[in-house]
Design a protein around this motif. Structure first.
Motif, PDB file in Angstrom:
ATOM      1  N   MET A   1       0.769  -1.261  -0.056  1.00  0.00           N
ATOM      2  CA  MET A   1      -0.053  -0.046   0.005  1.00  0.00           C
ATOM      3  C   MET A   1       0.949   1.059  -0.025  1.00  0.00           C
ATOM      4  O   MET A   1       0.565   2.299  -0.695  1.00  0.00           O
ATOM      5  CB  MET A   1      -0.900  -0.168   1.172  1.00  0.00           C
ATOM      6  N   ALA A   2       1.988   1.243   0.883  1.00  0.00           N
ATOM      7  CA  ALA A   2       2.695   2.385   0.963  1.00  0.00           C
ATOM      8  C   ALA A   2       3.628   2.539  -0.274  1.00  0.00           C
ATOM      9  O   ALA A   2       3.654   3.736  -0.852  1.00  0.00           O
ATOM     10  CB  ALA A   2       3.859   2.218   1.975  1.00  0.00           C
ATOM     11  N   VAL A   3       4.081   1.539  -1.057  1.00  0.00           N
ATOM     12  CA  VAL A   3       4.720   1.766  -2.337  1.00  0.00           C
ATOM     13  C   VAL A   3       3.940   2.258  -3.432  1.00  0.00           C
ATOM     14  O   VAL A   3       4.206   3.175  -4.106  1.00  0.00           O
ATOM     15  CB  VAL A   3       5.352   0.196  -2.793  1.00  0.00           C
ATOM     16  N   TYR A   4       2.584   1.745  -3.416  1.00  0.00           N
ATOM     17  CA  TYR A   4       1.644   2.277  -4.427  1.00  0.00           C
ATOM     18  C   TYR A   4       1.420   3.658  -4.149  1.00  0.00           C
ATOM     19  O   TYR A   4       1.185   4.289  -5.213  1.00  0.00           O
ATOM     20  CB  TYR A   4       0.466   1.451  -4.315  1.00  0.00           C
ATOM     21  N   LEU A   5       0.979   3.858  -2.940  1.00  0.00           N
ATOM     22  CA  LEU A   5       0.570   5.297  -2.652  1.00  0.00           C
ATOM     23  C   LEU A   5       1.777   6.489  -3.048  1.00  0.00           C
ATOM     24  O   LEU A   5       1.593   7.529  -3.439  1.00  0.00           O
ATOM     25  CB  LEU A   5       0.208   5.497  -1.117  1.00  0.00           C
ATOM     26  N   ARG A   6       2.848   5.889  -2.941  1.00  0.00           N
ATOM     27  CA  ARG A   6       4.091   6.699  -3.119  1.00  0.00           C
ATOM     28  C   ARG A   6       4.208   6.723  -4.670  1.00  0.00           C
ATOM     29  O   ARG A   6       4.642   7.954  -5.094  1.00  0.00           O
ATOM     30  CB  ARG A   6       5.408   6.052  -2.483  1.00  0.00           C
ATOM     31  N   ALA A   7       3.953   5.834  -5.349  1.00  0.00           N
ATOM     32  CA  ALA A   7       4.004   5.777  -6.943  1.00  0.00           C
ATOM     33  C   ALA A   7       2.994   6.690  -7.314  1.00  0.00           C
ATOM     34  O   ALA A   7       3.187   7.369  -8.345  1.00  0.00           O
ATOM     35  CB  ALA A   7       3.729   4.645  -7.406  1.00  0.00           C
ATOM     36  N   LEU A   8       1.835   7.036  -6.512  1.00  0.00           N
ATOM     37  CA  LEU A   8       0.830   7.733  -7.053  1.00  0.00           C
ATOM     38  C   LEU A   8       1.222   9.413  -6.949  1.00  0.00           C
ATOM     39  O   LEU A   8       0.917  10.178  -7.825  1.00  0.00           O
ATOM     40  CB  LEU A   8      -0.381   7.850  -6.342  1.00  0.00           C
ATOM     41  N   VAL A   9       2.077   9.440  -5.763  1.00  0.00           N
ATOM     42  CA  VAL A   9       2.572  10.974  -5.589  1.00  0.00           C
ATOM     43  C   VAL A   9       3.963  11.179  -6.698  1.00  0.00           C
ATOM     44  O   VAL A   9       3.800  12.362  -7.045  1.00  0.00           O
ATOM     45  CB  VAL A   9       3.325  10.899  -4.294  1.00  0.00           C
ATOM     46  N   ASP A  10       4.633  10.245  -6.856  1.00  0.00           N
ATOM     47  CA  ASP A  10       5.725  10.469  -7.778  1.00  0.00           C
ATOM     48  C   ASP A  10       5.254  10.187  -9.408  1.00  0.00           C
ATOM     49  O   ASP A  10       6.005  10.588 -10.171  1.00  0.00           O
ATOM     50  CB  ASP A  10       6.973   9.384  -7.511  1.00  0.00           C
ATOM     51  N   GLY A  11       4.215   9.785  -9.567  1.00  0.00           N
ATOM     52  CA  GLY A  11       3.657   9.400 -11.053  1.00  0.00           C
ATOM     53  C   GLY A  11       4.178   8.338 -11.557  1.00  0.00           C
ATOM     54  O   GLY A  11       3.883   8.150 -12.712  1.00  0.00           O
ATOM     55  N   PHE A  13       6.746   4.529 -10.473  1.00  0.00           N
ATOM     56  CA  PHE A  13       7.328   3.518  -9.490  1.00  0.00           C
ATOM     57  C   PHE A  13       8.766   3.901  -9.386  1.00  0.00           C
ATOM     58  O   PHE A  13       9.453   3.955 -10.413  1.00  0.00           O
ATOM     59  CB  PHE A  13       7.277   2.188  -9.541  1.00  0.00           C
ATOM     60  N   ARG A  14       9.462   4.390  -8.077  1.00  0.00           N
ATOM     61  CA  ARG A  14      10.768   4.786  -8.027  1.00  0.00           C
ATOM     62  C   ARG A  14      11.376   4.056  -6.975  1.00  0.00           C
ATOM     63  O   ARG A  14      10.742   3.920  -5.885  1.00  0.00           O
ATOM     64  CB  ARG A  14      10.837   6.378  -7.875  1.00  0.00           C
ATOM     65  N   TRP A  15      12.500   3.594  -6.866  1.00  0.00           N
ATOM     66  CA  TRP A  15      13.281   2.927  -6.053  1.00  0.00           C
ATOM     67  C   TRP A  15      13.604   3.725  -4.680  1.00  0.00           C
ATOM     68  O   TRP A  15      13.300   3.475  -3.565  1.00  0.00           O
ATOM     69  CB  TRP A  15      14.670   2.259  -6.515  1.00  0.00           C
ATOM     70  N   ASP A  16      13.896   4.875  -4.875  1.00  0.00           N
ATOM     71  CA  ASP A  16      14.180   5.901  -3.987  1.00  0.00           C
ATOM     72  C   ASP A  16      12.991   6.381  -3.104  1.00  0.00           C
ATOM     73  O   ASP A  16      13.075   6.247  -1.741  1.00  0.00           O
ATOM     74  CB  ASP A  16      15.102   6.950  -4.271  1.00  0.00           C
ATOM     75  N   GLY A  17      11.974   6.554  -3.808  1.00  0.00           N
ATOM     76  CA  GLY A  17      10.672   6.929  -3.140  1.00  0.00           C
ATOM     77  C   GLY A  17      10.157   5.681  -2.377  1.00  0.00           C
ATOM     78  O   GLY A  17       9.731   6.035  -1.169  1.00  0.00           O
ATOM     79  N   ALA A  18      10.159   4.485  -2.925  1.00  0.00           N
ATOM     80  CA  ALA A  18       9.565   3.505  -2.112  1.00  0.00           C
ATOM     81  C   ALA A  18      10.597   3.307  -1.024  1.00  0.00           C
ATOM     82  O   ALA A  18       9.865   2.895   0.128  1.00  0.00           O
ATOM     83  CB  ALA A  18       9.686   2.340  -2.933  1.00  0.00           C
ATOM     84  N   ALA A  19      11.738   3.470  -0.901  1.00  0.00           N
ATOM     85  CA  ALA A  19      12.720   3.272   0.344  1.00  0.00           C
ATOM     86  C   ALA A  19      12.588   4.212   1.131  1.00  0.00           C
ATOM     87  O   ALA A  19      12.582   3.938   2.444  1.00  0.00           O
ATOM     88  CB  ALA A  19      14.335   3.137  -0.296  1.00  0.00           C
ATOM     89  N   ALA A  20      12.179   5.513   0.914  1.00  0.00           N
ATOM     90  CA  ALA A  20      11.920   6.573   1.817  1.00  0.00           C
ATOM     91  C   ALA A  20      10.695   6.373   2.742  1.00  0.00           C
ATOM     92  O   ALA A  20      10.657   6.713   3.987  1.00  0.00           O
ATOM     93  CB  ALA A  20      11.907   7.767   0.784  1.00  0.00           C
ATOM     94  N   VAL A  21       9.594   6.001   2.090  1.00  0.00           N
ATOM     95  CA  VAL A  21       8.452   5.788   2.777  1.00  0.00           C
ATOM     96  C   VAL A  21       8.287   4.428   3.721  1.00  0.00           C
ATOM     97  O   VAL A  21       7.506   4.229   4.408  1.00  0.00           O
ATOM     98  CB  VAL A  21       7.121   5.897   1.970  1.00  0.00           C
ATOM     99  N   THR A  22       9.120   3.358   3.120  1.00  0.00           N
ATOM    100  CA  THR A  22       9.136   2.099   3.859  1.00  0.00           C
ATOM    101  C   THR A  22      10.376   1.681   4.841  1.00  0.00           C
ATOM    102  O   THR A  22      10.167   0.954   5.495  1.00  0.00           O
ATOM    103  CB  THR A  22       8.866   0.936   2.813  1.00  0.00           C
ATOM    104  N   GLY A  23      11.419   2.268   4.424  1.00  0.00           N
ATOM    105  CA  GLY A  23      12.456   1.746   4.870  1.00  0.00           C
ATOM    106  C   GLY A  23      13.008   0.447   4.872  1.00  0.00           C
ATOM    107  O   GLY A  23      13.840  -0.115   5.528  1.00  0.00           O
ATOM    108  N   MET A  24      12.596  -0.378   3.733  1.00  0.00           N
ATOM    109  CA  MET A  24      12.809  -1.598   3.222  1.00  0.00           C
ATOM    110  C   MET A  24      14.049  -1.462   2.353  1.00  0.00           C
ATOM    111  O   MET A  24      14.289  -0.475   1.759  1.00  0.00           O
ATOM    112  CB  MET A  24      11.714  -2.474   2.560  1.00  0.00           C
ATOM    113  N   ASP A  25      14.722  -2.705   2.395  1.00  0.00           N
ATOM    114  CA  ASP A  25      15.971  -2.942   1.516  1.00  0.00           C
ATOM    115  C   ASP A  25      15.446  -2.917  -0.169  1.00  0.00           C
ATOM    116  O   ASP A  25      14.310  -3.239  -0.181  1.00  0.00           O
ATOM    117  CB  ASP A  25      16.947  -3.914   1.948  1.00  0.00           C
TER     118      ASP A  25
END
Length: 324
Positions: A1-11, A13-25
């Protein structure tokens, strides 16, 4: 959910954006990306094959459902084809049903003595519930006397025994004696102005109804064991039962039903039925029926049946069906 919501914000899917909101590797983010792809919530950009764009969830749901709906359509067509093929055998099945016995279905009995024997056997085996509809007025005292021991035995072993008669049976002394005995034992007896046909139902598993496709046909019975038909007959009995009146044996014959009976006579007359038909519907003799009709006309101050019908409608004594 967090990765999908960040992709909506960024327009996208971005690796750095997903890492920033989830803290996952990176491996964990890759699992999230793959799940979004499987669920059609991310798709490749047609202009740039390396970009992943977020997809409207409604569109994703439609794309997910499309192959499933196609599978359902194929199965539905197969079911319809099988049903159509099998139903071609219905005429043969029904032809066998009306001429003999089909296990779990219907059985035609033409001999009256055999019908009585089967009814007695079913009553003797009954362990939970017995429902009986007995239209008509006068009952043969010998038949009542013969039935009493078996009916008492059923009630005494815990069978819920309910019987429906017509109002006109209340005036017969032998009937009142029989009813008094079974009610005292625990049975329930009610009467109605009109009843359709004789019927016996035992344990909601087997029922007996008249073998009659035309009036005045030779005696016989249809034995019903099919569960859906049994359920229908039980519902029909319950409908009659709710509108019927308890049989009171320690009072005048027509106690608490005289108004019901008189209204029924008026309704049937308003429908234009002859005396003989009215009498048969109400389970009384034609002579008694005509005596009731004469009394009603006198009370209404009517010189003809038509005038009696008009006056009854004016006084609100008819049902809506009769008024129409």
């Amino acid at each position: 959910m967090a990765v999908y919501l960040r992709a909506l914000v960024d327009g996208e899917f971005r690796w750095d954006g997903a890492a920033a909101v989830t803290g996952m590797d990176k491996d964990e983010i890759a699992q999230c990306r793959d799940e979004l792809l499987v669920n059609r919530l991310l798709q490749l950009d047609t202009a740039d094959g390396e970009r992943l764009l977020p997809v409207n969830p409604e569109v994703a749901a439609a794309r997910m459902a499309e192959p499933m709906e196609e599978t359902i359509r194929v199965y539905r067509e197969a079911v319809d084809t099988s049903r159509e093929r099998l139903l071609q055998l219905m005429p043969a099945y029904l032809g066998r049903t009306v001429s003999g016995h089909v296990p779990g279905g219907l059985e035609i009995i033409t001999d009256a003595a055999e019908v009585q024997l089967m009814v007695n056997q079913a009553a003797a085996k009954c362990s939970r519930e017995m429902m009986t509809v007995q239209p008509g007025g006068y009952r043969d005292p010998a038949v009542l006397e013969a039935a009493l021991p078996q009916d008492l035995a059923a009630v005494q072993r815990g069978v819920r025994f309910r019987v429906l008669y017509q109002h006109t049976s209340r005036t017969q002394l032998s009937m009142r004696s029989y009813v008094s005995a079974i009610v005292e034992a625990g049975a329930q007896v009610r009467t109605a102005d009109q009843l359709a046909e004789r019927m016996f139902i035992f344990d909601r598993e087997v029922a007996f109804i008249p073998k009659r496709s035309q009036p005045h046909q030779a005696p016989g019975a249809v034995v019903v064991r099919e569960p859906v038909l049994i359920s229908f007959l039980c519902a029909l009995f319950d409908q009659f039962w709710v509108s019927a009146v308890p049989f009171i044996t320690d009072g005048p014959g027509y106690q608490n039903v005289s108004d019901d009976l008189r209204r029924s006579i008026l309704d049937l007359l308003a429908q234009g039925l002859k005396d003989e038909v009215v009498a048969r519907r109400l389970g009384m003799s034609v002579r008694t029926c005509r005596r009731h009709i004469a009394s009603l006309m006198q009370e209404l101050g009517a010189e003809s049946r038509f005038e009696a019908g008009v006056r009854a409608a004016q006084f609100g004594l008819l049902t809506r069906e009769a008024e129409e």
